[in-house]
Design an enzyme around this catalytic site. Structure first.
Site, mmCIF file in Angstrom:
data_model
loop_
_atom_site.group_PDB
_atom_site.id
_atom_site.type_symbol
_atom_site.label_atom_id
_atom_site.label_comp_id
_atom_site.label_asym_id
_atom_site.label_seq_id
_atom_site.Cartn_x
_atom_site.Cartn_y
_atom_site.Cartn_z
ATOM 1 N N VAL A 1 1.366 8.483 -9.017
ATOM 2 C CA VAL A 1 2.321 9.183 -9.880
ATOM 3 C C VAL A 1 2.809 10.381 -9.082
ATOM 4 O O VAL A 1 2.009 11.203 -8.620
ATOM 5 C CB VAL A 1 1.686 9.631 -11.204
ATOM 6 C CG1 VAL A 1 2.721 10.345 -12.074
ATOM 7 C CG2 VAL A 1 1.098 8.448 -11.951
ATOM 8 N N ASN B 1 3.574 0.775 14.263
ATOM 9 C CA ASN B 1 3.523 -0.333 15.221
ATOM 10 C C ASN B 1 4.628 -0.240 16.274
ATOM 11 O O ASN B 1 4.767 0.773 16.941
ATOM 12 C CB ASN B 1 3.549 -1.672 14.477
ATOM 13 C CG ASN B 1 2.375 -1.812 13.526
ATOM 14 O OD1 ASN B 1 1.289 -1.319 13.819
ATOM 15 N ND2 ASN B 1 2.571 -2.454 12.396
ATOM 16 N N GLY C 1 0.091 13.863 -1.225
ATOM 17 C CA GLY C 1 -0.162 15.038 -2.056
ATOM 18 C C GLY C 1 -0.227 16.333 -1.274
ATOM 19 O O GLY C 1 -0.032 16.371 -0.063
#
Length: 560
Positions: free
Chosen positions: A278, A482, A533
């Protein structure tokens, strides 16, 4: 003497020495020799790459990854210019079996070891004497090297298959007494496919990753950083110049951050499986600094609410914020937070239904006098590809509750109508459910962004055929992993801009402390940046870099 005089005259040394002395005398600089060095440095040869150094290091979650250092010959001396650390990326879902995870870790370790060899041997030799500012040439050579390695691997695999077939033929030269001519092949044991599974598009095979491929991406990005350092400009400006053919934009726009506040875990006793992240998105009217401060306030309030779950039982829509009254709607309080920080840099908590994390967000915002949908917006990473039960042919959104792809579309329409402050859904469906992507875009395309992250295949495939490799959506999350090269990102973001797709630069799960991703996002003109976050050093360092770029652009009056 005559040889020396001729040598210096051929290089115009006496003439330039006289020019320097005449130019500097009126200035009478405090550091005369320093100013002389600066004067003559503009006549020196451009720095060229002398060697690359590859090293095995650890990322933010303790997984092995690759660091590449660039050394250049600068004014006749070997000098370390910069380094970059690649973020590790795994295609294994969170709910994978232990043996699958173990095999993935071994494969990653082998890939890093191979990448270190490529950098220290082949790539270092191949790029020697090239200018670090010549990004296109470097990326072209890296692409050719990768292609050769991929072809070599295919050839080896082909030879191994042929050898295995010969061995099998020799061992089974005696005909089996149970085999009947013209009979059908026996079904594989345990492979029972239901009629429902046949009705849904089968999962596309996981994109194979060439062992050592991250050497290509790491080297390309390190060269870009070296080019910026040599040119004495920030990396984001160097990337913008590369994208716009050295025509610098008069103004630059910062990407809006999608800040992850909750990571919903999917293990018992938690029942909700649909939501992985969220995220909060600050409004565009605020400066980035103001937006981050607002998100931090909401995070603190959410932490407080999770520590006292009995208080989070009211619906914020019915709450009287002025009088401080709350009406019980009968919703279950979210379980206690486990007081752990996710690898994504946010709180981990479990939920019993889809509304709980959304009501938690509403309550936290209401308590701070903020309104969702006006002062701040929500985005949800559904990670639907992790939820498909292929036996039932349905998504398991809650423990024991399954929905078909069509039912998922109806559920999302109801969700957005009920919670209109959700402005983005990431991976609401598998990429294979193309018809449902079309349906959800028709139903919700004007109300929220429908973003493909896992549903968008690797960058090399996106470049070749976007219509085939991207389902109908508002935009895609691009990850620098990658064999991705800087030139690939520049080319692809140009194509996406032309198609009015939103570009989001996303941070992989195994993030490193390298903050180059932010410069890439700013330089490429991405609409959003998805960094995780506001906890853990490897995540926060990127937000700090974003704040520093905002301050620099504002100071230079080039911030749009």
């Amino acid at each position: 003497r005559q040889e020396a005089a001729e040598y210096y005259r051929s290089h115009r040394v006496p003439q330039r020495m006289e020019e320097a002395l005449n130019a500097l005398f009126p200035l009478r600089p405090a550091d005369l020799y320093g100013e002389l060095a600066n004067y003559f440095s503009k006549f020196s040869k451009a720095p060229v790459i002398c060697k690359l150094v590859g090293r095995k290091v650890l990322d933010g979650v303790g997984q092995p990854t690759l660091e590449v250092e660039i050394y250049c010959t600068v004014k006749n001396y070997e000098k370390r210019i910069c380094s970059t650390v690649m973020s590790s990326h795994s295609q294994i879902p969170e709910n994978a079996l232990p043996e699958t995870t173990e095999a993935d870790e071994k494969e990653r370790n082998d890939s890093v070891n191979t990448a270190v060899e490529w950098v220290n041997d082949s790539l270092s030799t191949m790029l020697r004497d090239l200018k670090p500012t010549d990004q296109c040439k470097v990326d072209e050579m890296l692409g050719e090297y990768f292609t050769k390695q991929a072809e070599f691997k295919k050839e080896v695999e082909k030879q191994e298959e042929e050898a295995a077939e010969v061995t099998l033929a020799l061992t089974s030269c005696t005909p089996s007494t149970t085999a009947l001519p013209g009979g059908k092949k026996a079904a594989k044991p345990g492979k029972k496919v239901s009629a429902t599974e046949r009705m849904i598009p089968p999962a596309e095979p996981v994109e194979s990753v060439l062992c050592g491929s991250l050497a290509i991406g790491a080297t390309s990005l390190a060269i870009a950083k070296a080019g910026a350092t040599i040119s004495h400009i920030p990396l984001y400006l160097h990337i913008a110049l590369l994208k716009h053919d050295q025509d610098l934009p008069k103004e630059m726009t910062l990407p809006l951050p999608m800040v992850t506040l909750l990571n919903c875990e999917k293990i018992p006793p938690a029942k909700l499986k649909l939501v992985k992240e969220v995220m909060l998105i600050p409004p565009v009217q605020l400066s980035l600094k103001q937006g981050i401060e607002k998100v931090l306030d909401i995070q603190k309030e959410m932490t407080r609410l999770l520590e006292s779950p009995g208080k989070v039982q009211s619906s914020p829509r019915l709450a009287d914020s002025k009088k401080g009254k709350a009406h019980n709607t009968g919703k279950k309080a979210p379980p206690r937070a486990l007081k752990r920080i996710s690898h994504l840099g946010c709180l981990i908590t479990g939920c019993d239904n889809l509304e709980q994390p959304l009501l938690l967000m509403q309550t936290a915002c209401n308590n701070l006098g903020l309104e969702l949908g006006t002062d701040v917006y929500l985005a949800i990473n559904c990670a639907a590809h992790e939820l498909m039960d292929y036996v039932k042919g349905k998504y398991e959104i809650l423990t024991g509750m399954f929905k078909s792809p069509d039912e998922m579309v109806d559920m999302y329409v109801e969700l957005i109508n009920k919670f209109p402050f959700i402005i983005a859904l990431i991976d609401p469906l598998r990429k294979e459910d193309r018809q449902q992507w079309n349906n959800i875009c028709c139903a919700l395309g004007s109300k929220c962004y429908l973003i493909a992250e896992d549903a968008a295949t690797c960058i090399s495939k996106l470049k070749t055929d976007q219509n085939r490799n991207i389902p109908m959506c508002s935009g895609v999350v691009l990850k620098y992993i990658n064999q991705t090269k800087v030139s690939d990102l520049i080319e692809l973001t140009g194509l996406l801009d032309g198609q009015r797709h939103i570009t989001i630069l996303g941070s992989p799960d195994g993030e490193s402390s390298d903050d180059s991703l932010v410069d890439l996002a700013v330089g490429l003109g991405a609409r959003f940046v998805k960094l995780g976050g506001l906890s853990r050093g490897e995540r926060v360092t990127k937000y700090n870099r974003l704040l520093a770029i905002e301050e620099e652009l504002a100071k230079n009056r080039t911030l749009r």
